[in-house]
Each structure stands twice: as C-alpha cells, then as structure tokens.
Design a protein around this motif. Structure first.
Motif, PDB file in Angstrom:
ATOM      1  N   THR A   1      29.691  31.992  41.333  1.00  0.00           N
ATOM      2  CA  THR A   1      29.414  32.546  42.737  1.00  0.00           C
ATOM      3  C   THR A   1      30.487  33.212  43.308  1.00  0.00           C
ATOM      4  O   THR A   1      31.678  32.656  43.258  1.00  0.00           O
ATOM      5  CB  THR A   1      29.553  31.021  43.828  1.00  0.00           C
ATOM      6  OG1 THR A   1      28.690  30.242  43.079  1.00  0.00           O
ATOM      7  CG2 THR A   1      29.034  31.600  45.009  1.00  0.00           C
TER       8      THR A   1
ATOM      9  N   SER B   1      25.565  36.093  47.461  1.00  0.00           N
ATOM     10  CA  SER B   1      25.083  35.969  48.784  1.00  0.00           C
ATOM     11  C   SER B   1      25.957  36.530  49.875  1.00  0.00           C
ATOM     12  O   SER B   1      25.434  37.238  50.789  1.00  0.00           O
ATOM     13  CB  SER B   1      24.482  34.698  49.071  1.00  0.00           C
ATOM     14  OG  SER B   1      23.527  34.426  48.373  1.00  0.00           O
TER      15      SER B   1
ATOM     16  N   ASP C   1      25.830  34.884  41.855  1.00  0.00           N
ATOM     17  CA  ASP C   1      25.364  34.656  43.269  1.00  0.00           C
ATOM     18  C   ASP C   1      26.387  35.598  44.248  1.00  0.00           C
ATOM     19  O   ASP C   1      27.521  34.848  44.404  1.00  0.00           O
ATOM     20  CB  ASP C   1      25.267  33.199  43.643  1.00  0.00           C
ATOM     21  CG  ASP C   1      25.039  32.912  45.109  1.00  0.00           C
ATOM     22  OD1 ASP C   1      24.881  33.981  45.722  1.00  0.00           O
ATOM     23  OD2 ASP C   1      24.805  31.649  45.551  1.00  0.00           O
TER      24      ASP C   1
ATOM     25  N   TRP D   1      28.272  26.133  46.934  1.00  0.00           N
ATOM     26  CA  TRP D   1      26.835  26.714  46.631  1.00  0.00           C
ATOM     27  C   TRP D   1      26.758  26.861  44.922  1.00  0.00           C
ATOM     28  O   TRP D   1      25.542  26.496  44.550  1.00  0.00           O
ATOM     29  CB  TRP D   1      26.992  28.029  47.172  1.00  0.00           C
ATOM     30  CG  TRP D   1      26.914  28.042  48.625  1.00  0.00           C
ATOM     31  CD1 TRP D   1      27.716  28.251  49.605  1.00  0.00           C
ATOM     32  CD2 TRP D   1      25.693  27.752  49.241  1.00  0.00           C
ATOM     33  NE1 TRP D   1      27.311  28.081  50.823  1.00  0.00           N
ATOM     34  CE2 TRP D   1      25.951  27.627  50.699  1.00  0.00           C
ATOM     35  CE3 TRP D   1      24.444  27.301  48.961  1.00  0.00           C
ATOM     36  CZ2 TRP D   1      24.961  27.557  51.788  1.00  0.00           C
ATOM     37  CZ3 TRP D   1      23.462  26.747  49.873  1.00  0.00           C
ATOM     38  CH2 TRP D   1      23.789  26.997  51.328  1.00  0.00           C
TER      39      TRP D   1
ATOM     40  N   GLY E   1      14.901  33.305  49.489  1.00  0.00           N
ATOM     41  CA  GLY E   1      16.268  33.124  49.745  1.00  0.00           C
ATOM     42  C   GLY E   1      17.364  32.923  48.355  1.00  0.00           C
ATOM     43  O   GLY E   1      16.440  32.795  47.163  1.00  0.00           O
TER      44      GLY E   1
HETATM   45  C1  LIG Z   1      26.922  31.847  48.373  1.00  0.00           C
HETATM   46  C2  LIG Z   1      25.586  31.206  48.840  1.00  0.00           C
HETATM   47  N1  LIG Z   1      24.651  31.069  47.988  1.00  0.00           N
HETATM   48  C3  LIG Z   1      23.486  30.707  48.456  1.00  0.00           C
HETATM   49  C4  LIG Z   1      23.263  30.320  49.580  1.00  0.00           C
HETATM   50  C5  LIG Z   1      21.677  30.006  50.285  1.00  0.00           C
HETATM   51  O1  LIG Z   1      21.208  31.014  50.694  1.00  0.00           O
HETATM   52  P1  LIG Z   1      19.781  31.109  51.038  1.00  0.00           P
HETATM   53  O2  LIG Z   1      19.709  30.202  52.392  1.00  0.00           O
HETATM   54  O3  LIG Z   1      19.378  32.519  51.278  1.00  0.00           O
HETATM   55  O4  LIG Z   1      18.587  30.329  50.378  1.00  0.00           O
HETATM   56  C6  LIG Z   1      24.204  30.580  50.686  1.00  0.00           C
HETATM   57  C7  LIG Z   1      23.944  30.586  52.087  1.00  0.00           C
HETATM   58  O5  LIG Z   1      24.600  30.570  53.009  1.00  0.00           O
HETATM   59  C8  LIG Z   1      25.445  31.018  50.020  1.00  0.00           C
HETATM   60  O6  LIG Z   1      26.414  31.380  51.159  1.00  0.00           O
END
Ligand SMILES: Cc1ncc(COP(=O)(O)O)c(C=O)c1O
Length: 362
Positions: A148, A174, A172, A102, A75
């Motif tokens: 982020t 994500s 990041d 995050w 993750g």
């Molecule tokens: C911006 C962000 N970074 C990191 C993560 C953590 O991700 P993971 O659960 O894939 O480790 C999340 C999870 O929601 C996220 O929204």
C-alpha cells in the motif's frame, strides 16, 4: 457561507477550478446539447472523451505503452479480491508488506482467494514505519508483492519502491496516486479508488502490464471484473460511471495546467513539511510515524491532552477547517492534504493549531 478548507480523507476536496468547470458545463457539455451524464457511453462523443482522458492520464503519469489502463467499479476494495482472482493461478502466490490497516484488509481478502504470504509487517510497532524487508525470505512461487504505497489511516508512505529481488509489485495507490512521479518499471499492476486524488468516488483506476492480461483468461470472476475483458472492451463491458469519468478528465486537465506530477510532488512535499514541522516543534501535538516514512498525503496527529479533542474539532470547524477528526481506528486527528489542498489551507491549519495550543495554556 464560503467554501472551507476541507481535510477529508476521501471523498476528498476537488480543485475549485474543476468544480467550476463542471458547473459551467453541467447542463450542456460541448456540443452535445445535453449533459455529459445524459449521453450514451458508446456514442462517439463519450468514446472520444474516454480516449482523450486515457491519453491525458498516460501523458501526466508517464504510463508506458506496455500497460493497459482500465476504469472499473467496486472501489479499491474490490481490487483486494480481484487482483488475486485474476492473476494468481496454480502455484502462484502473493506476498504482502503490511504498513497499515488498508494493507491488512487487502491481505485478508487475498488469502480468501489465493495462496497469500505475509512477507513483513510493522503492526507490532503500531505501524510507525516500513518494516525491514529481506527478499531472501520470499517464497520462490511469489508472483507479486503487494504494498500500500500510502496508508491513509496510519500515515505511512513508501517514498521508494522496496527491493523485492526482481518480483513485480502490485500497489494500492488509492491515497497517493498522481501525487508524485511514478517509476513504473518495478510495477505489475497499480490500482486506486478515484475519490482522493483523481476525482469523485465510484470509479477505480487499474493500470496493469499488458502481458499480465493473459493470466486473466483462467479467472473465475464475473466478466465485468475480468481485467482482460475490460481491456478488450475499453472498460465499457457494462455502463460505466460516465460522470465520474468525465470529472477525472477535468482533474487531469487541471493537473497538467498546474505543472504535472513533478510540480505536484514539490507542492505536496512542502505542504507536508510545513505541517510536520509545526507538529514536531510543539509539545502539544505529536505524530507517531518515524520521519522517513511519513506520508505527504495524510498527516495523523494527536493532542497531548486527548480530553481537548472535541474542543479542537469544534473550534477548527468554526475557523473553516473541516474533517480533521482522525479515523476511528487511530483516534486523534488527521489532516488529509491531497493534490487539491493548497498551501494556504495548510498555513491556516498551522496558525489555528498554534492558537489552540496557546489558549490551552500549555
Ligand atoms: C489505501 C486505501 N486502500 C483502499 C481503500 C478502500 O477504497 P474504496 O472505498 O474505494 O474501496 C482506501 C479508502 O480510503 C484507502 O485509503
């Protein structure tokens, strides 16, 4: 029962066309006479698929040739540690901009493994903005600035890359990857858990400048977490999550057929604007983020009367609107409206919110 509008923050809704295609191919994939998850990752069929997926991803996201594309495990959370462990050696430092929870987690993890500076944070403003950033205040040994790009809980998003005085970004992504075109020229590395905009959970995408891979030679990390080794081994140093990888391929196919990232950006902006407009024109709902920093992906909002939260959630679910409960850190509500979420569901949510407000008699 039919599929509802699913506002989950992640794992999140996938395009229905993707799920239907996966269903149709579930027992027998192409001419393998077996499911895609039952064949060797090292065989020509899966290796071919992995190659197709990388090519499609590069095309869709316009990733330049001087970047490597990796699929990893653990993750985005693993990347909080792996980026500093792989990339920072000797005097090299990371600097962080914190715009939500995050980033805070990534910052704390980075500090466990390498010199890590807090460049700026909007925590004192309740993460309602991107803080002011002065490149003069960066340490001269800063190797990268971590941001982020979209804070999934706070609902704060970078709509442009910040001025770092030329220092590359580690981003990041994500919760907003593939939601809009990306300017890669300022980026050293980007990473993202797959489970919001790319596919199911269990796979992490890492896009990293090839010239940064040399830095990983000194990294004291398990081999499967070494970026250079994974790049040299086509992300198959061990058995990867082949089914999730295949699903990512289907999502990319859908993205391309839907007009690519330019079209996604237009759609995402429209969905977000519709929801923020409904919130801003009501005295019953409010969003705490300053308008220019609001996320197009995650829209947190609060009811003026928080005693009505449980009724709101229960009635929303009955109306076919799922997973609107806010993160436990921020409370209230949150509508996650990633790529797979249609404007029709956003309109349905807005209509429900207006109905709920009227019935609440305010
Ligand atoms: C911006 C962000 N970074 C990191 C993560 C953590 O991700 P993971 O659960 O894939 O480790 C999340 C999870 O929601 C996220 O929204």
């Amino acid at each position: 029962m039919s599929r509802a509008c699913n506002f989950s923050a992640g794992p999140a809704a996938l395009p229905e066309a993707v799920l239907l295609k996966a269903q149709a191919e579930f027992l027998e994939w192409r001419d393998a006479r077996a499911s895609v998850m039952e064949i060797s990752h090292r065989g020509p069929a899966f290796m071919g698929l992995a190659g197709e997926i990388e090519a499609r991803l590069r095309r869709v996201a316009a990733i330049p040739d001087d970047f490597a594309v990796l699929f990893m495990a653990g993750g985005a959370t693993a990347q909080f540690a792996l980026a500093p462990m792989n990339l920072l050696h000797g005097k090299a430092r990371a600097a962080f901009v914190l715009t939500g929870n995050w980033g805070q987690k990534a910052f704390a993890e980075s500090a466990r493994f390498a010199p890590t500076d807090l460049w700026a944070s909007s925590e004192d403003r309740g993460f309602d903005r991107i803080p002011e950033l002065d490149p003069e205040r960066l340490h001269p040994d800063t190797a990268y600035v971590h941001i982020t790009s979209n804070e999934t809980i706070a609902g704060v998003q970078f709509h442009d890359w910040p001025d770092t005085g030329g220092i590359p970004l580690v981003v990041d992504m994500s919760s907003d990857i593939l939601s809009r075109p990306v300017d890669w020229s300022r980026i050293g590395m980007a990473y993202a858990g797959a489970q919001k905009n790319i596919g199911p959970s269990g796979l992490t995408l890492v896009v990293i400048r090839k010239d940064w891979l040399q830095r990983c030679e000194q990294a004291q990390v398990p081999r499967v977490f070494n970026y250079k080794l994974q790049a040299e081994n086509d992300s198959m140093l061990n058995t990867p999550n082949t089914f999730a990888w295949y699903m990512v391929g289907l999502v990319l196919e859908w993205l391309e057929e839907s007009g690519g990232l330019e079209a996604m950006a237009v759609r995402n902006r429209e969905k977000a604007a519709r929801l923020y407009q409904a919130i801003d024109t009501s005295a019953f709902y409010h969003n705490r983020v300053l308008p220019e920093y609001r996320s197009w992906m995650n829209v947190p909002f609060h009811l003026a009367d928080e005693t009505r939260n449980a009724a709101f959630l229960q009635q929303a679910e009955q109306a076919g609107l799922l997973a609107l409960k806010g993160h436990r850190i921020s409370g209230g509500m949150r509508a996650s409206i990633y790529n797979a979420m249609g404007l029709d569901c956003v309109e349905k949510l807005v209509a429900f919110m207006q109905r709920f407000e009227q019935e609440a008699g305010t």
